[in-house]
Design a protein around this motif. Structure first.
Motif, short mmCIF file in Angstrom:
data_model
loop_
_atom_site.label_atom_id
_atom_site.label_comp_id
_atom_site.label_asym_id
_atom_site.label_seq_id
_atom_site.Cartn_x
_atom_site.Cartn_y
_atom_site.Cartn_z
N PRO A 131 0.82 -1.22 0.00
CA PRO A 131 0.00 0.00 0.00
C PRO A 131 0.85 1.27 0.00
N ALA A 132 0.44 2.23 -0.81
CA ALA A 132 1.13 3.52 -0.84
C ALA A 132 0.76 4.33 0.39
N ARG A 133 1.74 4.95 0.99
CA ARG A 133 1.49 5.82 2.14
C ARG A 133 1.81 7.26 1.72
N LEU A 134 0.75 7.99 1.35
CA LEU A 134 0.92 9.35 0.86
C LEU A 134 1.28 10.28 2.00
N ARG A 142 -3.29 3.56 14.44
CA ARG A 142 -4.45 3.36 15.30
C ARG A 142 -5.70 4.04 14.75
N ARG A 143 -5.58 5.32 14.43
CA ARG A 143 -6.73 6.07 13.92
C ARG A 143 -6.61 6.37 12.43
N ILE A 144 -5.42 6.51 11.95
CA ILE A 144 -5.17 6.76 10.53
C ILE A 144 -4.28 5.63 10.03
N LEU A 145 -4.87 4.74 9.22
CA LEU A 145 -4.20 3.49 8.89
C LEU A 145 -4.06 3.28 7.40
N SER A 146 -3.07 2.47 7.03
CA SER A 146 -2.97 1.92 5.69
C SER A 146 -3.50 0.49 5.77
N PRO A 147 -3.84 -0.12 4.64
CA PRO A 147 -4.44 -1.47 4.68
C PRO A 147 -3.62 -2.50 5.44
N ASP A 148 -2.30 -2.41 5.39
CA ASP A 148 -1.49 -3.42 6.06
C ASP A 148 -1.47 -3.27 7.58
N GLN A 149 -2.18 -2.25 8.11
CA GLN A 149 -2.23 -2.05 9.56
C GLN A 149 -3.58 -2.44 10.16
N ALA A 155 -9.68 -4.02 18.27
CA ALA A 155 -11.02 -3.44 18.15
C ALA A 155 -10.96 -2.20 17.27
N PRO A 156 -11.59 -2.20 16.09
CA PRO A 156 -11.57 -1.02 15.23
C PRO A 156 -12.48 0.07 15.80
N PRO A 157 -12.30 1.33 15.37
CA PRO A 157 -13.22 2.40 15.79
C PRO A 157 -14.64 2.07 15.35
N SER A 158 -15.63 2.67 16.01
CA SER A 158 -17.02 2.39 15.69
C SER A 158 -17.43 2.93 14.32
N SER A 159 -16.69 3.91 13.82
CA SER A 159 -16.95 4.45 12.48
C SER A 159 -15.63 4.73 11.79
N MET A 160 -15.60 4.50 10.46
CA MET A 160 -14.37 4.74 9.71
C MET A 160 -14.69 5.29 8.33
N ILE A 161 -13.79 6.13 7.85
CA ILE A 161 -13.84 6.64 6.49
C ILE A 161 -12.77 5.91 5.70
N VAL A 162 -13.17 5.29 4.60
CA VAL A 162 -12.23 4.62 3.70
C VAL A 162 -11.97 5.55 2.53
N VAL A 163 -10.73 5.94 2.35
CA VAL A 163 -10.34 6.82 1.26
C VAL A 163 -9.87 5.97 0.09
N GLY A 164 -10.63 5.95 -1.00
CA GLY A 164 -10.29 5.14 -2.16
C GLY A 164 -11.31 4.05 -2.38
N ALA A 165 -11.95 4.06 -3.56
CA ALA A 165 -13.01 3.09 -3.86
C ALA A 165 -12.59 2.10 -4.93
N GLY A 166 -11.28 1.83 -5.00
CA GLY A 166 -10.82 0.77 -5.88
C GLY A 166 -11.14 -0.58 -5.26
N SER A 167 -10.63 -1.65 -5.86
CA SER A 167 -10.94 -2.99 -5.35
C SER A 167 -10.44 -3.16 -3.92
N THR A 168 -9.27 -2.59 -3.59
CA THR A 168 -8.75 -2.69 -2.23
C THR A 168 -9.66 -1.97 -1.26
N GLY A 252 -3.95 3.53 -4.04
CA GLY A 252 -2.85 3.03 -4.84
C GLY A 252 -1.86 2.15 -4.10
N ARG A 253 -0.97 1.57 -4.89
CA ARG A 253 0.07 0.70 -4.37
C ARG A 253 1.40 1.07 -5.03
N VAL A 254 2.48 0.74 -4.35
CA VAL A 254 3.83 1.01 -4.87
C VAL A 254 4.61 -0.30 -4.88
#
Length: 304
Positions: A131-134, A142-149, A155-168, A252-254
């Motif tokens: 995963p790319a880390r911009l 903990r609160r701002i994660l990349s997919p590999d984290q 226990a994940p937060p009760s609500s999350m925003i996913v940035v990026g609507a690709g397959s990942t 994206g990915r690198v």
């Protein structure tokens, strides 16, 4: 140690390349990292594991982590058995190029020993991507994660925003929703067909059934931490601001090429860390080729 062919990488691409090499080369080595199991985790695998747990009656991050690791470990053991049967040497550790035909392998658990020096007539890069880390996102695990984290916290937060609507992004959004998280997916593209090539009927039905919110045609331009450490603010180009317990960045990915010292071998990389290759997968160096996701630029050959 001299080999006819050396394959560098983890996962299916690397194993497949080593198996193919063993068919016509008497001495083949596969150099794989010590965290090869974790590098095999992806959104689709995670989603299938989550669906399996749901059918079994319950899901949690620890259960998901255990199930995913068990599946990958089974595959790794099967791969090792096949590679051994074919006479492929498996070397585990970090690797770097010395020149176009020579490598230094720092083996796992041998930090005080000199690296193992190996050489090969041909070298295949099957390193895959990560995963790319911009830089605009202050990742904290903990609160701002990349997919590999995503599996690091029980226990994940009760609500999350996913940035990026690709397959990942979509696969991880589905997994989070299955875990009971309220999910909003944001992407600057206007529709999912641009992102997934129109092959979205299955995931889209699942997204709708899980009540995942889609906010398309808008771009994240900033992240704000509130004094209340349990909330994260996301500023959008439209002027709106959303808040959630966490943010998962799937943009994206690198290429997984950092630390290989490919410049010492004369191999070129594009701006995403992928390997520049011709149409046959050969790099700027004739003895080095690349396969799988790590392949980047392929020049277009014009007729005439």
């Amino acid at each position: 140690m001299r080999y006819h062919q050396i394959v560098i990488g983890d996962g299916n691409d690397a194993v497949r390349a080593a198996v193919m090499a063993s068919a016509d080369s008497p001495r083949v080595a596969l150099v794989t990292s010590s965290d090869a199991m974790w590098s095999r985790i992806n959104g689709l695998l995670l989603r299938k594991s989550a669906e399996r747990l749901i059918r079994g009656g319950g899901i949690s991050v620890p259960a998901l982590r255990t199930d995913v690791c068990s599946s990958i470990q089974t595959q790794v053991e099967q791969d090792r058995t096949e590679l051994t049967r074919r006479g492929v040497d498996v070397l585990e550790g970090s690797v770097r190029f010395i020149n176009a035909n020579s490598l230094a392998v720092s083996r796992s658990g041998s930090e005080t020993r000199e690296p193992l020096l190996i050489s090969g007539e041909r070298i295949v890069l099957a390193c895959g991507t990560e995963p790319a880390r911009l830089g605009g996102f202050p990742f904290d695990g903990r609160r701002i994660l990349s997919p590999d984290q995503i599996l690091q916290n029980d226990a994940p937060p009760s609500s999350m925003i996913v940035v990026g609507a690709g397959s990942t992004g979509l696969n991880y959004a589905i997994v989070l929703a299955m875990l009971g998280v309220e999910v909003t997916v944001i992407d600057e593209h206007a529709n999912l067909f641009e992102l997934c090539g129109g092959l979205i009927s299955g995931p889209l039905v699942t997204i709708q059934s899980l009540d995942i919110a889609l906010r398309l045609g808008d771009e994240v331009i900033g992240i704000e931490r509130y004094p209340d450490v349990t909330r994260i603010g996301v500023r959008l180009a439209s002027g709106r601001q959303l808040t959630a317990g966490g943010v998962l960045v799937c943009i994206g990915r690198v290429g997984r090429t950092s630390g290989l010292d490919l410049e010492l071998a004369g191999v070129g990389l594009d701006e995403h860390g992928r390997v520049w290759c011709d149409a046959n997968g050969t790099t700027w160096v004739s003895s080095i080729s690349a396969v799988g996701d790590v392949v980047g630029f392929r020049p277009t050959v014009l007729a005439g």
